[in-house]
Scaffold this active site. Structure first.
Site, short mmCIF file in Angstrom:
data_model
loop_
_atom_site.label_atom_id
_atom_site.label_comp_id
_atom_site.label_asym_id
_atom_site.label_seq_id
_atom_site.Cartn_x
_atom_site.Cartn_y
_atom_site.Cartn_z
N THR A 93 1.11 -0.88 0.40
CA THR A 93 0.33 -0.01 -0.07
C THR A 93 0.70 1.08 0.57
O THR A 93 1.39 1.56 0.93
CB THR A 93 -0.86 -0.38 0.29
OG1 THR A 93 -1.38 -1.16 1.45
CG2 THR A 93 -2.32 1.22 1.41
N LYS A 168 -7.24 1.62 -2.75
CA LYS A 168 -6.80 1.19 -1.26
C LYS A 168 -7.00 2.59 -0.82
O LYS A 168 -6.38 2.22 0.00
CB LYS A 168 -5.71 0.67 -2.01
CG LYS A 168 -4.68 0.27 -0.45
CD LYS A 168 -5.78 -1.17 0.20
CE LYS A 168 -5.04 -1.22 1.20
NZ LYS A 168 -4.68 -2.10 1.79
N LYS A 236 0.84 4.86 8.09
CA LYS A 236 1.44 5.59 6.46
C LYS A 236 0.46 5.67 5.49
O LYS A 236 0.51 6.93 5.18
CB LYS A 236 2.51 3.90 6.57
CG LYS A 236 3.77 4.82 5.12
CD LYS A 236 2.16 3.19 4.74
CE LYS A 236 2.96 2.11 4.09
NZ LYS A 236 1.75 1.27 4.04
P1 NAP Z 1 4.76 -6.83 7.44
O1 NAP Z 1 5.13 -7.60 7.49
O2 NAP Z 1 6.26 -5.69 7.83
O3 NAP Z 1 6.49 -6.82 5.96
C1 NAP Z 1 7.15 -6.35 5.02
C2 NAP Z 1 8.04 -6.97 4.15
O4 NAP Z 1 9.04 -5.75 3.93
C3 NAP Z 1 8.75 -7.48 5.58
O5 NAP Z 1 9.25 -8.90 4.07
C4 NAP Z 1 10.21 -6.34 4.63
O6 NAP Z 1 11.54 -7.66 4.84
C5 NAP Z 1 10.17 -6.22 3.15
N1 NAP Z 1 10.90 -4.83 3.59
C6 NAP Z 1 10.43 -4.00 3.78
N2 NAP Z 1 11.15 -2.46 3.99
C7 NAP Z 1 11.99 -3.22 2.47
C8 NAP Z 1 13.10 -2.46 1.51
N3 NAP Z 1 13.92 -1.22 2.47
N4 NAP Z 1 13.79 -3.62 1.19
C9 NAP Z 1 13.16 -5.03 1.26
N5 NAP Z 1 12.55 -5.11 1.92
C10 NAP Z 1 11.35 -4.34 2.75
O7 NAP Z 1 4.13 -6.06 6.55
P2 NAP Z 1 3.16 -6.63 5.88
O8 NAP Z 1 1.69 -6.89 6.45
O9 NAP Z 1 3.78 -7.97 4.83
O10 NAP Z 1 2.92 -5.90 4.98
C11 NAP Z 1 3.20 -5.09 3.61
C12 NAP Z 1 2.77 -4.03 3.05
O11 NAP Z 1 0.82 -4.89 2.04
C13 NAP Z 1 2.78 -2.79 3.49
O12 NAP Z 1 3.07 -1.68 2.26
C14 NAP Z 1 0.94 -2.59 3.67
O13 NAP Z 1 0.50 -1.29 3.98
C15 NAP Z 1 -0.21 -3.60 3.11
N6 NAP Z 1 -1.24 -4.84 3.74
C16 NAP Z 1 -1.04 -4.89 4.77
C17 NAP Z 1 -2.56 -6.11 5.39
C18 NAP Z 1 -2.33 -6.41 7.02
O14 NAP Z 1 -3.25 -6.80 7.18
N7 NAP Z 1 -0.78 -6.99 6.96
C19 NAP Z 1 -3.11 -5.80 4.67
C20 NAP Z 1 -3.03 -5.28 3.26
C21 NAP Z 1 -2.15 -4.39 3.03
P3 NAP Z 1 12.35 -7.64 5.90
O15 NAP Z 1 11.35 -9.55 6.47
O16 NAP Z 1 13.48 -7.80 5.81
O17 NAP Z 1 12.06 -6.93 7.42
#
Ligand code: NAP
Length: 286
Positions: A93, A168, A236
């Site tokens: 997102t 979104k 964010k």
């Molecule tokens: P998360 O569990 O914090 O995972 C983030 C992922 O991004 C991890 O694999 C992290 O790597 C990687 N990452 C972050 N910064 C990076 C960088 N600079 N270079 C390379 N890899 C990087 O987050 P999430 O909940 O999966 O969310 C991911 C995205 O989906 C976000 O944009 C969020 O807003 C969106 N989203 C989330 C949900 C939800 O319910 N969780 C639902 C819809 C959309 P590491 O493993 O090394 O930290």
């Protein structure tokens, strides 16, 4: 299609596993390599040493990382080796502007980009039932669609690059209001001395039923705020919504402003990595 996944967090990991079950997962990369090693062991897919290696080997790449700068950093790395006609679908997102920049960067390489943010939480990601809102070129979506059905049950074309992220932003705006309503009403119910698990059950079967109440109501009442969706990530998203309101429409968004203040307070108290339902802490004053 030989598909690669970059970003194996709470959302990316189950998406990769569903792509594997559907026979599409070819390669993975994650910044913290140990997470990728686990998935590679489970699935037998290629664990890429670099983004460049993954991008050069895949016909489709799904990215799922945290913020705008992360997406642009990864798109730049992908652009070093991507082959023409490869499709990149970013499910993170981020802002519509970031999606447009990513589309332009990959178009210069003859590759294709779709902004494909998702909704449905970690539960939807695990079940492969996410809702996916797509911006980009429709014929590209039609090439990608059969692979994307491994992760999403409803894939809707919204318009040119950035339209998926704009949609979104509407979703995230609404999620703020739902979080405000559910956490405040449950704190109110608790203060009345009601049996709150019964309150959640009966309200979940009526007109006020909603996903957040059903999936997070009882856990927040039990004081469990494990993500789920990290509060700092929703913060964010709401900054993105606010800037779209200020810059594009000039519209006042009081509910977004209020939620940003509440989330900021919780982040300062050290709760940024908790689920967004941790807003309940503030509502009940704990
Ligand atoms: P998360 O569990 O914090 O995972 C983030 C992922 O991004 C991890 O694999 C992290 O790597 C990687 N990452 C972050 N910064 C990076 C960088 N600079 N270079 C390379 N890899 C990087 O987050 P999430 O909940 O999966 O969310 C991911 C995205 O989906 C976000 O944009 C969020 O807003 C969106 N989203 C989330 C949900 C939800 O319910 N969780 C639902 C819809 C959309 P590491 O493993 O090394 O930290």
């Amino acid at each position: 299609m030989k598909t690669g996944v970059i970003g194996l967090g709470a959302m990316g990991m189950p998406m990769a596993l569903n792509l594997h079950r559907a026979g599409h997962l070819y390669s993975i990369w994650n910044r913290t390599r140990s997470k990728a090693e686990t998935v590679a062991r489970e699935t037998g897919c290629l664990l890429a040493d670099t983004i460049k290696q993954l991008a050069g080997a895949c016909e489709m790449i799904i990215t799922c990382v945290s913020r705008d700068t992360d997406v642009l950093e990864i798109i730049n790395a992908i652009a070093t080796s991507i082959k023409p006609d490869t499709i990149v679908v970013d499910t993170s997102t981020v802002s519509a502007d970031t999606a447009k920049k990513a589309a332009a960067r990959l178009s210069a390489k003859g590759a294709c980009f779709l902004d494909g943010p998702v909704s449905g939480g970690v539960e939807g990601a695990s079940k492969g039932t996410l809702a996916m809102m797509i911006g980009g070129e429709e014929p590209v979506l039609e090439r990608a669609r059969s692979t994307l059905t491994a992760i999403a049950a409803n894939i809707v074309y919204m318009g040119p690059a950035g339209s998926g992220q704009a949609t979104k932003a509407v979703n995230q705006h609404m999620a703020a209001g739902i979080n405000q309503a559910v956490t405040e009403a449950l704190a109110f119910g608790k203060s009345l001395g009601l049996d709150m698990n019964k309150v959640v059950d009966v309200i979940s079967s009526g007109a006020c039923s909603n996903w957040f109440l059903q999936h997070r109501g009882k856990s927040m009442l039990a004081g469990n705020y494990e993500p789920g969706f990290k509060l700092s990530l929703h913060h964010k998203d709401l900054e993105i919504v606010k800037s779209m309101g200020n810059n594009s429409t000039g519209m006042a968004l009081p509910m977004v402003e209020m939620t940003l203040i509440h989330y900021q307070q919780l982040m300062e108290e050290g709760f940024g990595d908790e689920d967004i339902s941790a807003l309940f802490r503030l509502k009940q004053g704990t």
